[in-house]
Scaffold this active site. Sequence first.
Site, PDB file in Angstrom:
ATOM      1  N   GLU A   8      21.468 -49.273  15.937  1.00 20.82           N
ATOM      2  CA  GLU A   8      21.876 -47.938  16.410  1.00 20.82           C
ATOM      3  C   GLU A   8      21.539 -47.703  17.883  1.00 20.82           C
ATOM      4  O   GLU A   8      21.025 -46.656  18.277  1.00 20.82           O
ATOM      5  CB  GLU A   8      21.244 -46.843  15.537  1.00 20.82           C
ATOM      6  CG  GLU A   8      21.578 -46.945  14.058  1.00 20.82           C
ATOM      7  CD  GLU A   8      23.022 -46.610  13.705  1.00 20.82           C
ATOM      8  OE1 GLU A   8      23.856 -46.425  14.608  1.00 20.82           O
ATOM      9  OE2 GLU A   8      23.309 -46.537  12.497  1.00 20.82           O
ATOM     10  N   VAL A   9      21.887 -48.675  18.720  1.00 16.03           N
ATOM     11  CA  VAL A   9      21.543 -48.605  20.134  1.00 16.03           C
ATOM     12  C   VAL A   9      22.197 -47.410  20.831  1.00 16.03           C
ATOM     13  O   VAL A   9      21.681 -46.923  21.843  1.00 16.03           O
ATOM     14  CB  VAL A   9      21.857 -49.942  20.844  1.00 16.03           C
ATOM     15  CG1 VAL A   9      23.360 -50.113  21.019  1.00 16.03           C
ATOM     16  CG2 VAL A   9      21.132 -50.053  22.154  1.00 16.03           C
ATOM     17  N   GLN A  10      23.291 -46.889  20.309  1.00 15.09           N
ATOM     18  CA  GLN A  10      23.950 -45.740  20.954  1.00 15.09           C
ATOM     19  C   GLN A  10      23.058 -44.497  20.951  1.00 15.09           C
ATOM     20  O   GLN A  10      23.260 -43.597  21.751  1.00 15.09           O
ATOM     21  CB  GLN A  10      25.311 -45.422  20.304  1.00 15.09           C
ATOM     22  CG  GLN A  10      25.263 -44.718  18.976  1.00 15.09           C
ATOM     23  CD  GLN A  10      24.998 -45.639  17.782  1.00 15.09           C
ATOM     24  OE1 GLN A  10      24.983 -46.854  17.925  1.00 15.09           O
ATOM     25  NE2 GLN A  10      24.816 -45.061  16.611  1.00 15.09           N
ATOM     26  N   SER A  36      24.683 -52.770  10.178  1.00 17.84           N
ATOM     27  CA  SER A  36      23.275 -52.867   9.793  1.00 17.84           C
ATOM     28  C   SER A  36      23.034 -54.047   8.870  1.00 17.84           C
ATOM     29  O   SER A  36      22.025 -54.746   8.996  1.00 17.84           O
ATOM     30  CB  SER A  36      22.795 -51.564   9.131  1.00 17.84           C
ATOM     31  OG  SER A  36      22.819 -50.511  10.069  1.00 17.84           O
ATOM     32  N   PRO A  94      32.948 -49.133  13.784  1.00 16.63           N
ATOM     33  CA  PRO A  94      32.764 -47.768  13.306  1.00 16.63           C
ATOM     34  C   PRO A  94      31.681 -47.707  12.234  1.00 16.63           C
ATOM     35  O   PRO A  94      31.155 -48.744  11.798  1.00 16.63           O
ATOM     36  CB  PRO A  94      34.135 -47.441  12.703  1.00 16.63           C
ATOM     37  CG  PRO A  94      34.592 -48.761  12.161  1.00 16.63           C
ATOM     38  CD  PRO A  94      34.129 -49.774  13.185  1.00 16.63           C
ATOM     39  N   CYS A 113      43.254 -44.657   3.138  1.00 14.34           N
ATOM     40  CA  CYS A 113      44.240 -45.611   2.603  1.00 14.34           C
ATOM     41  C   CYS A 113      43.712 -47.021   2.378  1.00 14.34           C
ATOM     42  O   CYS A 113      44.442 -47.880   1.922  1.00 14.34           O
ATOM     43  CB  CYS A 113      45.453 -45.666   3.523  1.00 14.34           C
ATOM     44  SG  CYS A 113      45.112 -46.458   5.119  1.00 14.34           S
TER      45      CYS A 113
END
Length: 183
Positions: A82-84, A21, A15, A146
């Site tokens: 950031e290949v997405q 990075s 995530p 949390c």
Amino acid sequence: MRRGTRGRLELITGPMFAGKSAALIARAAAHGSSALVMKPAFDTRDGAALIASRDLTQAHALAVSAWPDAAARAHPVLVIDEVQFMVAPHYAGDIVTDIEGAVSGGACVTIGGLDTDYLRRPFDTIVRLSASADRHLKLLARCHVCDAPAPWTAKKNDTGHLLELGDDDLYEARCDRHWTPPF
């Protein structure tokens, strides 16, 4: 690159806020000038020619909207952040095919990207790259609520855009217990 020898494909996913990075920047630094760092031209958060991490490390990067054939062939190590984001309309061609071609040509390629979107749906690019990866490292962030291990990116407000640049102004890392769809 050694001609005729297959390279390697390493995938680093997780995530937002997980350190993807930073891991890519460290990989690029370890290989020095033999590494070509690439990022999607669409991602201008750190400027056109940089990838940066929250740990304040940086690497110079080539912003691409199509595969840079000559530059990629000139480097035995490719690092892609950031290949997405490397999909239409932000990328001309098929990034997965381009990466697989580089690996077949002998390049060692390390890729970073989000594994799922803010609705917890997998990114097709990551699914396809996972199928041929020699190594897949999945990182976790810390839940913004949390501090538990967090595998998900949550969007604070639904803007109607799937591929949307942002940072903690728009996104948070969340654990299973605290992930909710945006409203």
